[in-house]
Design an enzyme around this catalytic site. Structure first.
Site, PDB file in Angstrom:
ATOM      1  N   SER A 136      47.541  40.882  53.851  1.00  0.00           N
ATOM      2  CA  SER A 136      47.593  41.219  52.156  1.00  0.00           C
ATOM      3  C   SER A 136      48.018  42.483  51.177  1.00  0.00           C
ATOM      4  O   SER A 136      46.984  43.410  51.947  1.00  0.00           O
ATOM      5  CB  SER A 136      46.389  40.415  51.809  1.00  0.00           C
ATOM      6  N   LYS A 164      49.459  39.959  46.204  1.00  0.00           N
ATOM      7  CA  LYS A 164      48.485  40.054  45.080  1.00  0.00           C
ATOM      8  C   LYS A 164      48.676  40.148  43.636  1.00  0.00           C
ATOM      9  O   LYS A 164      49.673  40.857  42.853  1.00  0.00           O
ATOM     10  CB  LYS A 164      46.882  40.871  45.180  1.00  0.00           C
ATOM     11  N   ASP A 189      48.693  35.192  45.376  1.00  0.00           N
ATOM     12  CA  ASP A 189      46.628  35.146  45.055  1.00  0.00           C
ATOM     13  C   ASP A 189      46.794  35.696  43.958  1.00  0.00           C
ATOM     14  O   ASP A 189      46.724  37.083  44.014  1.00  0.00           O
ATOM     15  CB  ASP A 189      46.116  35.475  46.428  1.00  0.00           C
ATOM     16  N   GLU A 215      47.121  31.037  45.594  1.00  0.00           N
ATOM     17  CA  GLU A 215      46.088  30.849  45.965  1.00  0.00           C
ATOM     18  C   GLU A 215      45.002  30.926  45.444  1.00  0.00           C
ATOM     19  O   GLU A 215      45.523  31.589  43.803  1.00  0.00           O
ATOM     20  CB  GLU A 215      45.982  32.192  47.120  1.00  0.00           C
ATOM     21  N   ASP A 240      40.605  29.725  47.325  1.00  0.00           N
ATOM     22  CA  ASP A 240      39.426  30.350  48.118  1.00  0.00           C
ATOM     23  C   ASP A 240      38.606  29.958  48.119  1.00  0.00           C
ATOM     24  O   ASP A 240      37.555  29.336  47.757  1.00  0.00           O
ATOM     25  CB  ASP A 240      40.151  31.653  47.709  1.00  0.00           C
ATOM     26  N   LYS A 264      36.806  31.799  54.345  1.00  0.00           N
ATOM     27  CA  LYS A 264      36.737  32.773  54.706  1.00  0.00           C
ATOM     28  C   LYS A 264      34.404  32.765  54.950  1.00  0.00           C
ATOM     29  O   LYS A 264      34.042  31.582  54.386  1.00  0.00           O
ATOM     30  CB  LYS A 264      36.230  34.045  53.774  1.00  0.00           C
ATOM     31  N   GLY A 292      40.484  37.250  54.478  1.00  0.00           N
ATOM     32  CA  GLY A 292      39.423  38.365  55.006  1.00  0.00           C
ATOM     33  C   GLY A 292      39.283  38.478  53.343  1.00  0.00           C
ATOM     34  O   GLY A 292      39.478  38.285  52.900  1.00  0.00           O
TER      35      GLY A 292
HETATM   36  O1  OSB Z   1      40.764  36.663  47.677  1.00  0.00           O
HETATM   37  O2  OSB Z   1      41.679  36.982  49.448  1.00  0.00           O
HETATM   38  C1  OSB Z   1      40.952  37.601  48.652  1.00  0.00           C
HETATM   39  C2  OSB Z   1      39.916  40.733  49.439  1.00  0.00           C
HETATM   40  C3  OSB Z   1      39.125  40.826  49.402  1.00  0.00           C
HETATM   41  C4  OSB Z   1      38.744  40.087  47.852  1.00  0.00           C
HETATM   42  C5  OSB Z   1      39.293  39.008  47.772  1.00  0.00           C
HETATM   43  C6  OSB Z   1      40.641  38.665  48.858  1.00  0.00           C
HETATM   44  C7  OSB Z   1      40.769  40.298  49.696  1.00  0.00           C
HETATM   45  C8  OSB Z   1      42.055  39.904  50.565  1.00  0.00           C
HETATM   46  C9  OSB Z   1      42.380  40.495  51.318  1.00  0.00           C
HETATM   47  O3  OSB Z   1      43.491  39.035  49.832  1.00  0.00           O
HETATM   48  C10 OSB Z   1      42.540  39.847  52.661  1.00  0.00           C
HETATM   49  C11 OSB Z   1      41.643  40.844  53.903  1.00  0.00           C
HETATM   50  O4  OSB Z   1      40.952  41.367  54.158  1.00  0.00           O
HETATM   51  O5  OSB Z   1      43.117  41.454  54.600  1.00  0.00           O
HETATM   52 MG    MG Z   2      42.076  34.603  48.384  1.00  0.00          MG
END
Ligand code: OSB
Ligand code: MG
Length: 371
Positions: A136, A164, A189, A215, A240, A264, A292
């Site tokens: 990510s 992102k 995302d 996402e 998500d 998650k 994650g």
């Molecule tokens: O939306 O997936 C998400 C990290 C913090 C809060 C939300 C998200 C994320 C990530 C990190 O995308 C993914 C990772 O831990 O590698």
């Molecule tokens: Mg997400």
């Protein structure tokens, strides 16, 4: 299982680089760790993914500390016998608090698996030895910096990236990454950053630049807007934040708002619910993958075990330890293996050792609970 003691730690770890999303920049993570010790001396760990600010969801480190420290742990220590199932049933009467519940349930699963001499993955019914992962990629200071960052990750061996995005950081960065890497699997995302009226614009750049998955572009409760985006789209629409339990998954499935499920454990309240949601999605033809929350190695080990279950068919957001923290809490650290994979630890429980030296340095606060 009978517990002898429990400990609730508050830790802080510095990220190797700031992680920027549509809701802000994170430079370090302050989080809670639950440590449970059984009568026969086994130890189980669970990590809480709530962060200091209620930006991703309404829970925070402080609300989770309150729930875990004043309710969950004292209740567990009063109980004659504990298990992940009995905890889930006993804590169900509290609304929400899913990240707090999940931290405790994962620790109980670690303990239950150890007491049966199996790994957490096996305990949950997983069979894979390696799990496929991606990375990510946060919002970068400039488009060239993003293209370089993606190139570095490809050099490390990652095969899919999740960029992102947010209004003002979408079509141009995505186009630049696509031009630099014509065959790369690109996901995006937005963490709810777009108004529902932005659907047709999102669709046009996602389609033009071959984005495989979009996402959570819209608000948590905007199920109809996600369904409109998914209708006839050449990309998957992944939810998500919208999916927090069985009911929200059922409603999203019925509305046609979900064609990929990010699971998650913290968001849905624990590993057994995570497993149930992924199985239900698969029955309806929707693939799942493990998301994650910038976990330390402890939370990530739990996630890697979860990803070893059959319904998780898309690459997880679980990267190598060195992508997150300079020093991880575990030994050995996670390293990226062949084919963009992480190895599922084989030993009992989460199957990794805790680095007590790193833990002590990262610890800001500790509370011990005894029977
Ligand atoms: O939306 O997936 C998400 C990290 C913090 C809060 C939300 C998200 C994320 C990530 C990190 O995308 C993914 C990772 O831990 O590698
Ligand atoms: Mg997400």
């Amino acid at each position: 299982m009978e517990l002898r003691s429990a400990r609730l730690d508050e830790l802080e770890l510095d990220l190797v680089e700031p992680f920027e999303t549509s809701f802000g920049v994170e430079k370090r993570r302050r989080f809670l760790l639950v440590r449970l010790e059984s009568k026969d001396g086994l130890v189980g760990y669970g990590e809480c993914v709530a962060s200091s600010e209620p930006l991703y969801s309404s829970e925070t480190t402080a609300t989770a500390r309150e729930m875990i420290g004043t309710r969950f742990l004292p209740q567990l220590l009063r109980a004659r016998s504990v298990s992940p199932e009995s905890f889930r049933e006993a804590s169900a009467r509290y609304r929400g608090q899913r990240m707090a519940k999940s931290a405790v349930e994962t620790a109980l699963v670690d303990l239950a698996a150890r007491s049966e001499g199996v790994s957490v993955g096996r305990w949950l019914g997983g069979r894979r030895r390696r799990v496929e992962v991606g990375v990510s990629v946060g919002i970068q200071p400039s488009v060239p910096a993003l293209v370089r960052r993606v190139g570095d990750y490809l050099g490390d061996g990652y095969r899919r990236v999740k960029l992102k995005v947010r209004p003002g950081w979408d079509a141009i960065p995505v186009r630049s990454v696509r031009r630099a890497y014509p065959d790369l699997e690109i996901w995006v995302d937005a963490n709810q950053a777009y108004p529902t009226a932005a659907g047709s614009r999102i669709r046009s750049w996602a389609e033009a630049y071959g984005v495989a998955q979009v996402e959570q572009p819209f608000a948590e409760r905007a199920i109809r807007a996600h369904a409109d985006l998914a209708k006839g789209a050449p990309f998957r629409v992944c939810l998500d934040e919208s999916i927090v339990d069985e009911v929200s998954l059922e409603d999203a499935l019925a509305a046609g708002a979900i064609t990929s499920l990010n699971v998650k454990t913290g968001r849905v309240g624990g590993p057994t619910t995570s497993r149930a949601l992924a199985r239900r999605a698969r029955q309806r033809g929707v693939p799942s993958w493990v998301g994650g929350m910038l976990e330390s190695g402890i939370g990530r080990a739990h996630n890697v075990h979860l990803a070893s279950l059959a319904p998780f068919t898309l690459p997880a957001d679980l990267s190598a330890s060195d992508r997150y923290y300079r020093e991880d809490l575990i030994d050995p650290p996670f390293e990226l293996g062949p084919g963009s994979t992480l190895e599922v630890p084989r030993g009992p429980g989460i199957g990794v050792e805790i680095r007590e030296d790193v833990l002590r340095r990262a610890r800001l606060d500790a509370h011990t609970f005894r029977r």
